[in-house]
Design an enzyme around this catalytic site. Structure first.
Site, mmCIF file in Angstrom:
data_model
loop_
_atom_site.group_PDB
_atom_site.id
_atom_site.type_symbol
_atom_site.label_atom_id
_atom_site.label_comp_id
_atom_site.label_asym_id
_atom_site.label_seq_id
_atom_site.Cartn_x
_atom_site.Cartn_y
_atom_site.Cartn_z
ATOM 1 N N LYS A 162 75.652 -11.389 27.295
ATOM 2 C CA LYS A 162 75.395 -12.248 28.451
ATOM 3 C C LYS A 162 75.113 -13.691 28.017
ATOM 4 C CE LYS A 162 73.827 -8.334 31.224
ATOM 5 N NZ LYS A 162 72.724 -7.559 31.812
ATOM 6 N N ASP A 197 71.403 -10.447 39.471
ATOM 7 C CA ASP A 197 71.913 -9.076 39.335
ATOM 8 C C ASP A 197 72.331 -8.488 40.686
ATOM 9 O OD1 ASP A 197 72.031 -7.957 36.721
ATOM 10 O OD2 ASP A 197 69.843 -7.979 36.604
ATOM 11 N N GLN A 207 66.221 -7.328 32.236
ATOM 12 C CA GLN A 207 67.120 -6.304 31.700
ATOM 13 C C GLN A 207 66.515 -4.915 31.905
ATOM 14 O OE1 GLN A 207 70.210 -6.931 30.610
ATOM 15 N NE2 GLN A 207 70.623 -4.790 30.153
#
Ligand code: GUN
Length: 297
Positions: free
Chosen positions: A54, A121, A98
């Site tokens: 990422k 997200d 995460q």
């Protein structure tokens, strides 16, 4: 039949090139570069690998990023205090925690602590709810990337029978909403079935599917004998299995038995190089959207 490959690396690169151009234009118009704050709790090696991918993509497209590493003993209160600080910081556009989190933390509750406008997200209930009622929203990156892949390869989905295997909050569930409700260039408006661990006869569903999206995290859950000729198969699985032939001692496989499924499918995503790169590319797109602040009224 031997399936053609849905090349996630190629399409992800095209998406990232577009984001890079849009970021340059955004900066040319006098704005600072978009900024993504990543939070990693603990030392899960898979999470560290995802975060590396990422942050590398951020660099490529011109998004600035920082990763805050927290010990796996961090308390719920402390983590939420940190999230709140980023929520109130105008120089932070996107916040990504995460997953998975250590067992003493509730991922739902932690995600809800993120300002939904910074939830790149697309996991916050506000964003999932807006997805379900077809309002513009931050879309969950993996299913959004799959819709992008289907659109790119002009795979018809309208009125087709899509079977989603796995009903997680981050993939299966938003995937079923996108496939059934959205109306993209091609992808969307499917007749959609969701299968999960309590489904009595999985094959009864997969054998009639025109499109299968499998996101369970279990190697070989879908085999060639379970699918019909010409099916389109999207494999979200990303499993490490022991393999002594390579240097690392493991190899990455999806949820499909690739060798048998590819003989019957018309299209299939490889693992790696299918869905994974698309997830990262869509995260870049969401971070720019968050920086622009143009989604919500
Ligand atoms: N863990 C596995 N996939 C994801 C993802 O897409 N986002 C976050 N935050 N954590 C994950």
């Amino acid at each position: 039949m031997s399936a053609k490959i849905l090349d996630g690396r190629k399409v992800a690169n095209l998406v990232k090139e577009q984001v890079q151009e849009d970021v340059e234009e955004w900066i040319d118009r006098g704005h600072r570069p978009p900024f993504l704050q990543v939070i990693l709790v603990g030392h899960d090696p898979a999470s560290a690998t995802y975060i590396r991918a990422k942050t590398k993509a951020c660099k490529k497209v011109g998004i600035e990023t920082d990763t805050l590493q927290l010990p796996d003993t961090v308390s719920d209160k402390e983590l939420k205090k940190i999230i709140k600080k980023y929520n109130n910081d105008d120089t932070v556009d996107g916040i990504l925690v995460q997953l998975p989190l250590p067992a003493h933390l509730s991922s739902h509750s932690v995600i809800e602590a993120i300002d939904y406008r910074k939830d790149v997200d697309g996991f916050h209930p506000m964003n999932v709810g807006r997805l379900a009622v077809e309002e513009p929203t931050m879309r969950s990156c993996t299913p959004a990337g799959i819709m992008e892949l289907l659109n790119y390869y002009s795979i018809p989905t309208k009125g087709q029978h899509a079977v989603v295997v796995g009903n997680s909050s981050i993939v299966g569930s938003p995937m079923s909403i996108m496939l059934s409700r959205e109306n993209g260039a091609n992808a969307g408006k499917s007749t959609t079935t969701i299968c999960h661990q309590f489904t009595k006869d999985l094959t009864a569903h997969t054998i009639v599917a025109d499109i299968i999206v499998v996101a369970v995290g279990q190697p070989n859950i879908i085999k060639g004998e379970m699918v019909k000729e010409g099916v389109v198969v999207i494999d979200v699985g990303f499993n490490r299995i022991a393999d002594e032939s390579g240097d690392e001692g493991y190899k990455l496989v999806g949820d499909c038995e690739f060798e048998t499924v590819k003989e019957k499918a018309s299209w299939i995503t490889p693992v790696p190089g299918g869905v994974g790169p698309m997830t990262v590319a869509m995260l870049m797109k969401n971070t720019l959207l968050a920086a622009k602040g143009s989604i919500y009224p």
